[in-house]
Write an enzyme that holds these catalytic residues in place. Structure first.
Site, mmCIF file in Angstrom:
data_model
loop_
_atom_site.group_PDB
_atom_site.id
_atom_site.type_symbol
_atom_site.label_atom_id
_atom_site.label_comp_id
_atom_site.label_asym_id
_atom_site.label_seq_id
_atom_site.Cartn_x
_atom_site.Cartn_y
_atom_site.Cartn_z
ATOM 1 N N PHE A 8 -52.960 -66.697 -40.677
ATOM 2 C CA PHE A 8 -52.168 -67.995 -40.795
ATOM 3 C C PHE A 8 -50.981 -67.322 -41.718
ATOM 4 O O PHE A 8 -51.526 -66.754 -43.071
ATOM 5 C CB PHE A 8 -53.021 -69.055 -41.376
ATOM 6 C CG PHE A 8 -52.042 -70.396 -41.435
ATOM 7 C CD1 PHE A 8 -51.942 -71.164 -40.301
ATOM 8 C CD2 PHE A 8 -51.492 -70.677 -42.653
ATOM 9 C CE1 PHE A 8 -50.974 -72.344 -40.253
ATOM 10 C CE2 PHE A 8 -50.873 -71.990 -42.624
ATOM 11 C CZ PHE A 8 -50.645 -72.791 -41.627
ATOM 12 N N TYR B 165 -57.533 -81.692 -43.776
ATOM 13 C CA TYR B 165 -56.717 -82.619 -42.948
ATOM 14 C C TYR B 165 -56.837 -82.361 -41.647
ATOM 15 O O TYR B 165 -55.952 -83.185 -40.674
ATOM 16 C CB TYR B 165 -55.133 -82.817 -43.661
ATOM 17 C CG TYR B 165 -54.702 -81.481 -43.723
ATOM 18 C CD1 TYR B 165 -54.239 -80.871 -42.638
ATOM 19 C CD2 TYR B 165 -54.479 -80.848 -45.079
ATOM 20 C CE1 TYR B 165 -53.211 -79.432 -42.756
ATOM 21 C CE2 TYR B 165 -54.065 -79.500 -45.335
ATOM 22 C CZ TYR B 165 -53.220 -78.867 -44.330
ATOM 23 O OH TYR B 165 -52.900 -77.595 -44.347
ATOM 24 N N ARG C 86 -50.475 -75.401 -28.140
ATOM 25 C CA ARG C 86 -51.946 -75.707 -28.657
ATOM 26 C C ARG C 86 -52.297 -77.068 -28.111
ATOM 27 O O ARG C 86 -51.766 -78.114 -28.642
ATOM 28 C CB ARG C 86 -52.182 -75.455 -29.997
ATOM 29 C CG ARG C 86 -51.679 -73.956 -30.732
ATOM 30 C CD ARG C 86 -51.997 -73.927 -32.026
ATOM 31 N NE ARG C 86 -51.531 -74.927 -32.949
ATOM 32 C CZ ARG C 86 -51.675 -74.746 -34.396
ATOM 33 N NH1 ARG C 86 -52.637 -73.950 -34.908
ATOM 34 N NH2 ARG C 86 -51.357 -75.845 -35.132
HETATM 35 C C1 PLP Z 1 -53.860 -75.069 -41.934
HETATM 36 C C2 PLP Z 1 -54.024 -73.760 -42.762
HETATM 37 C C3 PLP Z 1 -53.599 -73.673 -43.864
HETATM 38 C C4 PLP Z 1 -53.007 -74.592 -44.838
HETATM 39 O O1 PLP Z 1 -52.846 -74.303 -46.234
HETATM 40 P P1 PLP Z 1 -52.336 -75.388 -47.307
HETATM 41 O O2 PLP Z 1 -52.146 -74.771 -48.302
HETATM 42 O O3 PLP Z 1 -53.297 -76.319 -47.502
HETATM 43 O O4 PLP Z 1 -51.200 -75.964 -46.427
HETATM 44 C C5 PLP Z 1 -54.141 -72.410 -44.735
HETATM 45 N N1 PLP Z 1 -54.626 -71.236 -43.892
HETATM 46 C C6 PLP Z 1 -54.961 -71.644 -42.713
HETATM 47 C C7 PLP Z 1 -55.783 -70.418 -41.901
HETATM 48 C C8 PLP Z 1 -54.773 -72.936 -42.153
HETATM 49 O O5 PLP Z 1 -54.987 -72.950 -40.688
#
Ligand code: PLP
Length: 415
Positions: free
Chosen positions: A124, A226, A376
């Site tokens: 991510f 979330y 997705r």
């Molecule tokens: C959704 C997601 C995030 C989101 O990070 P935030 O800092 O909470 O916005 C981070 N890593 C992964 C792998 C995710 O799927």
């Protein structure tokens, strides 16, 4: 071939069927297959937040801090069983990005001879950005594993990226794009064999895939609340540190919520014992309360039942994909074996953006698009029905057969 009547029969027999009513679902609203991005609102959350806002904030004001002050620890303890962790190994506060930065920074500080951080090129984006920024800030190096983006990181590819200079490996348990599940135990073991620590990002698996961090021997973990935990927009993330590591790591960001004696207002910083040291500033009380309500709902349903439905529904989606979508030129970007899948399917089409826009505008389906070609479709087992999955695949097939989605291409008549 699975018919719509078959899907309806599966819904009638669904042991989790009653949980759908525990969510706010607008009458006549679209089919929502984006619960891996933002989960639906639990009814209990709406009521709990109303009381918090009106009675506690509105009525008791600062007096209520007495009950709020240890929410990060208490919500963490409620989440811990879903992670295979002990109550004092999980804390909830801040975002996944911030928690990752804090833990990876703590590892660099604790192991000064190991300056290399490793992650997967397909991880991510925020994880890659945080680690790259940290490496740049501390004079370290970020090494990217170039694995198969559909299969996700494999043990051999991780092993090949390791040497004596590596301090931390950070990977996602479920890949955000393909939903491929990584082998927690095998990868953690190979990382340990090279003397490095392993940090798992559980954002796309927490609340929908049973996780056993203790059995995997994991050192560190982070993840969102979330998505499948339905904690609400921007609800705070968790961090996990195995108990025997907690006193060895120090939060690089020193704030009063991480102080050993917060209200003594001392001249200097002393880290609190345990995970409290990883707190920084005032905690997000509203978000923590919402996260707790979402966690309780998943815990009540039980992860074995949640996983069983997730696999049954994504398995049905896969069979329908083979029947209806593959012949129309849609590719599959998710591993087929059940034990290798999280809770969404990635469908690949060069006009995926136009298809996702058509689905939302005309097909009555909310799915999401990740460039360049990935749609997705996620099953969130507490509220997604088999019939919704069937209808969504049928809508997609209809759009492809008729070509109706083409008007939704960038530069097309509808934007
Ligand atoms: C959704 C997601 C995030 C989101 O990070 P935030 O800092 O909470 O916005 C981070 N890593 C992964 C792998 C995710 O799927």
């Amino acid at each position: 071939m699975t018919t719509r009547a078959d899907a309806q029969a599966l819904d009638r027999a669904d042991p989790l069927g009653e949980f759908r009513d525990r969510f706010v679902i607008p009458e006549g609203g679209p089919i929502y297959l984006d619960g891996n991005s933002l989960g639906r609102l639990p009814r209990a959350t709406a009521e709990t937040l109303r009381r918090l806002v009106e009675d506690d904030w509105g009525g008791r004001l600062v007096e209520a801090w007495e009950e709020w002050i240890d929410l990060p620890q208490r919500v963490g303890a409620r989440l811990a069983p879903l992670l295979g962790a002990a109550a004092d190994e999980v804390i909830v506060a801040d975002s996944t990005s911030a928690n990752l930065h804090r833990l990876a920074g703590a590892v660099l500080d604790a192991y000064p001879d190991r300056r290399t951080l490793v992650t997967d090129a397909a991880n991510f984006p925020t994880d890659r950005y945080v680690l790259a920024g940290l490496a740049a800030e501390r004079g370290g190096e970020l090494r990217l594993i170039d694995g198969d983006p559909v299969a996700g990181p494999q043990v051999e590819a991780v092993a090949a990226a390791l040497d004596d200079g590596v301090g931390l490996v950070c990977l996602s348990h479920a890949a955000y794009r393909s939903a491929a599940l990584a082998d927690l135990g095998a990868i953690t073991a190979v990382v340990h064999a090279h003397g490095a620590l392993m940090l798992w990002d559980l954002s796309h698996s927490v609340g929908v895939v049973p996780i056993d961090l203790a059995a995997a021997g994991a050192d560190l973990a982070v993840g969102c609340t979330y998505k499948y935990l339905n904690g609400g927009p921007g609800s705070p993330a968790f961090l996990y540190v195995r108990r025997d590591l907690q006193e060895r790591l120090r939060n690089p960001l020193w704030g009063w919520f991480g102080h050993a004696d917060q209200f003594a207002f001392e001249a200097g910083f002393r880290p609190a014992p345990g995970l409290t040291r990883f707190l920084v500033g005032s905690i997000p009380v509203l978000g923590l309360t919402a996260a707790g309500a979402g966690i309780d709902l998943v815990a009540e349903a039980g992860l074995p039942a949640v996983r069983a439905k997730s696999l049954a529904a994504t398995g049905m989606m896969l069979a329908l994909y083979d029947d209806r979508l593959a012949p129309l030129g849609v590719g599959l970007g998710t591993p087929r074996p059940a034990e290798r899948r999280g809770s969404h399917l990635a469908l690949l089409h060069p006009e995926g953006l136009a298809l996702s826009r058509w689905l939302r505008a005309e097909g009555g389906v909310v799915a999401d698009f990740r460039p360049p070609d990935t749609l997705r479709l996620a099953v969130s087992p507490l509220y997604t029905t088999y019939t919704e999955v069937w209808d969504a695949v049928e809508a997609l097939a209809t759009a492809l057969e008729s070509g109706a989605y083409r008007g939704y291409a960038p530069g097309g008549r509808v934007t």
